[in-house]
Design a protein around this motif. Structure first.
Motif, PDB file in Angstrom:
ATOM      1  N   GLY A   1      -6.225  13.493   0.313  1.00 45.52           N
ATOM      2  CA  GLY A   1      -7.333  13.199  -0.581  1.00 45.52           C
ATOM      3  C   GLY A   1      -7.569  11.732  -0.840  1.00 45.52           C
ATOM      4  N   ALA A   2      -6.676  10.839  -0.414  1.00 42.92           N
ATOM      5  CA  ALA A   2      -6.838   9.412  -0.744  1.00 42.92           C
ATOM      6  C   ALA A   2      -8.036   8.829  -0.002  1.00 42.92           C
ATOM      7  N   THR A   3      -8.753   8.001  -0.705  1.00 46.09           N
ATOM      8  CA  THR A   3      -9.879   7.301  -0.072  1.00 46.09           C
ATOM      9  C   THR A   3      -9.677   5.824  -0.172  1.00 46.09           C
ATOM     10  N   ALA A   4     -10.249   5.084   0.724  1.00 47.66           N
ATOM     11  CA  ALA A   4     -10.076   3.619   0.723  1.00 47.66           C
ATOM     12  C   ALA A   4     -10.852   3.003  -0.419  1.00 47.66           C
TER      13      ALA A   4
ATOM     14  N   VAL B   1      18.918  14.117  -0.512  1.00 42.69           N
ATOM     15  CA  VAL B   1      19.824  15.097  -1.096  1.00 42.69           C
ATOM     16  C   VAL B   1      21.047  14.379  -1.645  1.00 42.69           C
ATOM     17  N   ALA B   2      21.327  14.617  -2.921  1.00 49.30           N
ATOM     18  CA  ALA B   2      22.484  14.019  -3.563  1.00 49.30           C
ATOM     19  C   ALA B   2      23.189  15.094  -4.375  1.00 49.30           C
ATOM     20  N   ARG B   3      24.413  15.439  -3.973  1.00 45.92           N
ATOM     21  CA  ARG B   3      25.156  16.550  -4.582  1.00 45.92           C
ATOM     22  C   ARG B   3      24.264  17.797  -4.502  1.00 45.92           C
ATOM     23  N   ASP B   4      24.083  18.513  -5.647  1.00 48.11           N
ATOM     24  CA  ASP B   4      23.235  19.697  -5.646  1.00 48.11           C
ATOM     25  C   ASP B   4      21.776  19.342  -5.907  1.00 48.11           C
ATOM     26  N   ALA B   5      21.522  18.132  -6.343  1.00 47.21           N
ATOM     27  CA  ALA B   5      20.173  17.738  -6.730  1.00 47.21           C
ATOM     28  C   ALA B   5      19.393  17.216  -5.525  1.00 47.21           C
ATOM     29  N   ILE B   6      18.078  17.142  -5.695  1.00 48.34           N
ATOM     30  CA  ILE B   6      17.207  16.592  -4.670  1.00 48.34           C
ATOM     31  C   ILE B   6      16.485  15.402  -5.281  1.00 48.34           C
ATOM     32  N   ALA B   7      17.071  14.221  -5.131  1.00 44.80           N
ATOM     33  CA  ALA B   7      16.433  13.007  -5.639  1.00 44.80           C
ATOM     34  C   ALA B   7      15.172  12.729  -4.823  1.00 44.80           C
ATOM     35  N   TRP B   8      14.153  12.212  -5.474  1.00 48.05           N
ATOM     36  CA  TRP B   8      12.830  12.113  -4.837  1.00 48.05           C
ATOM     37  C   TRP B   8      12.116  10.880  -5.338  1.00 48.05           C
ATOM     38  N   ARG B   9      11.749   9.996  -4.403  1.00 54.59           N
ATOM     39  CA  ARG B   9      11.009   8.801  -4.768  1.00 54.59           C
ATOM     40  C   ARG B   9       9.534   9.162  -4.919  1.00 54.59           C
ATOM     41  N   ALA B  10       9.028   9.026  -6.111  1.00 55.53           N
ATOM     42  CA  ALA B  10       7.645   9.414  -6.377  1.00 55.53           C
ATOM     43  C   ALA B  10       6.694   8.508  -5.603  1.00 55.53           C
ATOM     44  N   PRO B  11       5.777   9.081  -4.833  1.00 59.40           N
ATOM     45  CA  PRO B  11       4.838   8.248  -4.077  1.00 59.40           C
ATOM     46  C   PRO B  11       3.775   7.628  -4.972  1.00 59.40           C
ATOM     47  N   GLN B  12       3.416   6.378  -4.656  1.00 60.51           N
ATOM     48  CA  GLN B  12       2.317   5.724  -5.360  1.00 60.51           C
ATOM     49  C   GLN B  12       0.984   6.113  -4.729  1.00 60.51           C
ATOM     50  N   ALA B  13      -0.049   6.075  -5.523  1.00 62.09           N
ATOM     51  CA  ALA B  13      -1.390   6.313  -5.006  1.00 62.09           C
ATOM     52  C   ALA B  13      -1.903   5.049  -4.332  1.00 62.09           C
ATOM     53  N   ASP B  14      -2.416   5.181  -3.103  1.00 64.66           N
ATOM     54  CA  ASP B  14      -2.949   4.035  -2.371  1.00 64.66           C
ATOM     55  C   ASP B  14      -4.376   3.701  -2.769  1.00 64.66           C
ATOM     56  N   GLY B  15      -5.035   4.625  -3.431  1.00 66.93           N
ATOM     57  CA  GLY B  15      -6.424   4.406  -3.826  1.00 66.93           C
ATOM     58  C   GLY B  15      -6.947   5.630  -4.533  1.00 66.93           C
ATOM     59  N   PRO B  16      -8.230   5.638  -4.864  1.00 67.05           N
ATOM     60  CA  PRO B  16      -8.808   6.801  -5.545  1.00 67.05           C
ATOM     61  C   PRO B  16      -8.626   8.081  -4.728  1.00 67.05           C
ATOM     62  N   LEU B  17      -8.526   9.179  -5.427  1.00 62.79           N
ATOM     63  CA  LEU B  17      -8.257  10.467  -4.776  1.00 62.79           C
ATOM     64  C   LEU B  17      -9.551  11.232  -4.530  1.00 62.79           C
ATOM     65  N   ARG B  18      -9.481  12.098  -3.558  1.00 60.08           N
ATOM     66  CA  ARG B  18     -10.552  13.075  -3.332  1.00 60.08           C
ATOM     67  C   ARG B  18      -9.878  14.299  -2.731  1.00 60.08           C
ATOM     68  N   ALA B  19      -9.385  15.181  -3.605  1.00 65.59           N
ATOM     69  CA  ALA B  19      -8.569  16.300  -3.140  1.00 65.59           C
ATOM     70  C   ALA B  19      -9.001  17.592  -3.812  1.00 65.59           C
ATOM     71  N   GLU B  20      -8.833  18.686  -3.091  1.00 63.47           N
ATOM     72  CA  GLU B  20      -9.076  20.023  -3.630  1.00 63.47           C
ATOM     73  C   GLU B  20      -7.833  20.859  -3.376  1.00 63.47           C
ATOM     74  N   LEU B  21      -7.349  21.521  -4.428  1.00 55.85           N
ATOM     75  CA  LEU B  21      -6.093  22.256  -4.348  1.00 55.85           C
ATOM     76  C   LEU B  21      -6.271  23.693  -4.812  1.00 55.85           C
ATOM     77  N   THR B  22      -5.518  24.579  -4.189  1.00 60.20           N
ATOM     78  CA  THR B  22      -5.387  25.953  -4.654  1.00 60.20           C
ATOM     79  C   THR B  22      -3.954  26.133  -5.107  1.00 60.20           C
ATOM     80  N   LEU B  23      -3.756  26.533  -6.362  1.00 64.31           N
ATOM     81  CA  LEU B  23      -2.412  26.628  -6.923  1.00 64.31           C
ATOM     82  C   LEU B  23      -1.957  28.077  -7.011  1.00 64.31           C
ATOM     83  N   PRO B  24      -0.635  28.298  -7.008  1.00 65.74           N
ATOM     84  CA  PRO B  24      -0.103  29.663  -7.148  1.00 65.74           C
ATOM     85  C   PRO B  24      -0.415  30.257  -8.519  1.00 65.74           C
ATOM     86  N   GLY B  25      -0.072  31.532  -8.685  1.00 69.04           N
ATOM     87  CA  GLY B  25      -0.398  32.279  -9.884  1.00 69.04           C
ATOM     88  C   GLY B  25       0.333  31.810 -11.128  1.00 69.04           C
ATOM     89  N   SER B  26      -0.168  32.263 -12.257  1.00 76.26           N
ATOM     90  CA  SER B  26       0.370  31.898 -13.560  1.00 76.26           C
ATOM     91  C   SER B  26       1.751  32.497 -13.775  1.00 76.26           C
TER      92      SER B  26
END
Length: 450
Positions: free
Chosen positions: A447-450, A16-41
């Motif tokens: 979802g990350a796989t080795a 947290v910095a002032r009103d903003a939320i600074a965020w270090r983007a995570p790197q991918a450790d390997g190929p992904l295998r993920a399934e997601l359900t997203l909110p509505g349009s």
């Protein structure tokens, strides 16, 4: 905590910095295998809220999007006298919404649109039905967004608008309880929302609407198709005597329970993640047919080297790198930030065109994307109507969101492959996807796989 009271899920990468939320983007450790359900349009939620407010009875919106933009629309409609209640039924991202129109819309109120273009363009015509003044305003970062064409169109259909001669927000609609309607000539070159905003309310105009677009180009046509389809579901027929003309007869709008599709444009960075990290990402609830611009992702990402298939309502993308591409995004400009982010990591020069209108979104997205990529060592060139990207080795640094949710998610996408990318405010994703940071880490950790 954002200015609108949304506090994104606590995240170990957030600072947290002032009103903003600074965020270090995570790197991918390997190929992904993920399934997601997203909110509505977001687009469907906004349209269905307005139509439910104009309908002839109570409607229920099933699985709507709960976000800053949705909250702004709900607050605006409540200000005008619409009753919107949370249903006892709650899905994974919040409760259904029960909408009951008022006997008459009320004035003597102020509508704060925040950063939501849909609230500006969809509620302004609705305010003409109010009895009394309705002041329309917005967050200071959104006062630049085009409204002159809408003000002109409202005056043509008989709405009394006092804008102080500025042709922009803030302005006051002096409601007289009804809107005459009739023939309108409108240049919607800068936003298709001008067309959708008028069409949504047109059936309630005294004599309906005959709308003629006079500009040389019309961006985001799928959003207009979406509006027409939503109206059809409620018994309102939109005739098309010519490609740039729409005719709506006066008449009632049916009350209807409506299920909101997942937001396909919000799926873009998650699907694109598998192209950068490799592996697969699946999104559930992907419709067989949709007027959402995000439905174009399957073709766009395929051309960039992805393999996609849909089975049982689940869309799965398998990726192993990004192939250079050229694409015209005039029909789906909201996808441009994700697609430009992919281009920065492609195997050759890519050109994205047809997006001149995105200069007028939450920020000048063309300039912001070019500056952001170049600040990380890339080579992006601004074109009159787009961006050309020549891949270069990228390095870490601050990725500026410019108060723009899609800029923030693009930074996260690039950060999958580039270490030490820090988005200066991940909290802006609450505009359309408050759970973004949580879902992004879920995709990587589960979802990350080795």
């Amino acid at each position: 905590m954002t200015h609108d009271g949304y506090s994104p899920h606590p995240d170990p990468g957030a600072v947290v910095a002032r009103d903003a939320i600074a965020w270090r983007a995570p790197q991918a450790d390997g190929p992904l295998r993920a399934e997601l359900t997203l909110p509505g349009s977001k687009s469907l939620t906004g349209r269905e809220l307005v139509l439910a407010a104009l309908a002839d009875g109570t409607s229920t919106l099933v699985a709507p999007l709960h976000s800053q933009d949705s909250a702004r629309m709900i607050d605006a409609l409540r200000t005008l006298g619409v009753t919107i209640e949370e249903s006892e039924h709650t899905g994974p991202y919040g409760p259904d919404l029960v909408v009951t129109p008022p006997a008459s819309f009320r004035g003597g109120a102020e509508v704060d649109c925040g950063q939501a273009g849909t609230v500006m363009r969809f509620v302004a015509p609705l305010a003409g039905f109010a009895r009394g003044d309705v002041r329309m305003t917005a967050h200071e970062t959104a006062l630049h967004r085009p409204m002159g064409e809408m003000i002109h169109a409202l005056r043509e259909v008989g709405v009394d608008v006092d804008d102080g001669g500025n042709w922009s927000l803030p302005f006051t609609v002096r409601g007289h309880g009804h809107v005459r309607g009739g023939e309108v000539h409108l240049d919607a070159s800068r936003s298709s929302q001008f067309v959708s905003g008028l069409l949504l309310s047109a059936a309630r105009f005294d004599v309906g609407l005959h709308l003629i677009h006079t500009g040389r180009r019309l961006p985001s046509i799928p959003h207009i198709d979406m509006t027409i389809e939503c109206l059809a579901h409620r018994g309102v027929r939109v005739e098309r005597p010519a490609p740039n003309e729409w005719v709506v007869a006066a008449g009632p709008l049916r009350a209807k329970d409506v299920a909101i599709e997942p937001d396909l444009s919000n799926a873009a960075p998650f699907l694109a993640a598998a192209m950068i990290a490799g592996g697969t990402v699946s999104v559930t609830g992907w419709p067989a047919h949709s007027t959402q611009p995000g439905a174009m992702l399957t073709e766009i990402l395929h051309d960039a080297g992805a393999r996609l298939h849909r089975r049982g309502g689940v869309l799965t993308l398998t990726g192993s790198g990004v192939r250079a591409f050229d694409v015209d995004l005039s029909a789906a400009g909201e996808l441009a930030p994700t697609i430009v982010g992919l281009a920065a990591l492609a195997d050759g020069v890519s050109t994205i065109t047809g997006i001149g209108h995105i200069r007028l979104h939450e920020t000048d997205r063309i300039r912001a994307l070019v500056d952001g990529i170049n600040a990380l060592g890339g080579d992006a060139q601004e074109l009159p109507d787009g961006i050309r990207v020549t891949p270069r080795p990228l390095h870490g640094g601050v990725w500026r969101s410019h108060h723009d949710h899609r800029m923030a998610t693009t930074g996260a996408l690039i950060g999958l492959a580039v270490p030490d990318v820090v988005i200066d405010d991940i909290g802006v994703t609450a505009k359309t996807l408050p759970q973004f940071a949580q879902l992004w880490r879920q995709m990587l950790s589960e979802g990350a796989t080795a």
